[in-house]
Design an enzyme around this catalytic site. Sequence first.
Site, PDB file in Angstrom:
ATOM      1  N   GLY A  94       0.848  -1.191   0.000  1.00 29.72           N
ATOM      2  CA  GLY A  94       0.000   0.000   0.000  1.00 29.72           C
ATOM      3  C   GLY A  94       0.880   1.237   0.000  1.00 29.72           C
ATOM      4  CG  LEU A  95      -0.715   4.837  -1.718  1.00 28.31           C
ATOM      5  CD1 LEU A  95      -1.805   5.901  -1.721  1.00 28.31           C
ATOM      6  CD2 LEU A  95       0.297   5.094  -2.825  1.00 28.31           C
ATOM      7  CB  SER A  96       4.443   6.280   1.909  1.00 29.17           C
ATOM      8  OG  SER A  96       5.086   6.796   3.033  1.00 29.17           O
ATOM      9  N   GLY A  97       2.335   5.534   4.487  1.00 30.90           N
ATOM     10  CA  GLY A  97       1.380   6.104   5.434  1.00 30.90           C
ATOM     11  C   GLY A  97       0.043   5.395   5.488  1.00 30.90           C
ATOM     12  CB  SER A 153       5.907  -4.270  -3.244  1.00 28.38           C
ATOM     13  OG  SER A 153       4.942  -4.530  -2.270  1.00 28.38           O
ATOM     14  CE  LYS A 182       3.574  -0.039   3.087  1.00 30.15           C
ATOM     15  NZ  LYS A 182       3.147   1.367   3.141  1.00 30.15           N
TER      16      LYS A 182
END
Length: 177
Positions: free
Chosen positions: A19-22, A93, A25
């Site tokens: 998933g996106l940064s922030g 990723s 995860k």
Amino acid sequence: MTHTLNKTAPAGFAYWLTGLSGSGKTTTAKALAAELAARGHAVECLDGDELRRQVGTGLGFSREDRMENVRRAVFISGLLNRNGITTVVSLISPYREMREYARQNLPRFIEVFVDCPLEECERRDVKGLYAKARNGEIPAFTGISDPYEVPENPELVIRTNGDTLELNVRRLLDFYV
């Protein structure tokens, strides 16, 4: 000293949180790992930022360097998995080919899309990375100046902007127990 593998240990799972940064995860990965450990399972977290610092030195953020970072994470995860240790990998990723590579090389692979709107990821960003990316200070930043290819068929989608951490961990555990 002679080392022998425990041939009776079942292979561990590889939870691959993308998933996106922030997006949540790492927070989710740590909570899942803690719950698995509390239940007596051998588990190890492999965090993208940590992997870059420890085994990814010299890698930038080009597509090729990102793929190399994924290859290294897959290798480490595979070593642990085949010795009965479940890994919880939290790694952006961003490209489908990266996640497909992990799927092909990790027999008990569980792709988890950590779905969180870009606006919420930006709001959570304590390091100011999104602002820097929007100002052109960080080139090839996933979600801003570099794409994030949403998984087409993940085993699980969790939403961190509406569902609780506890609910998401319970949903992840359903794949394990």
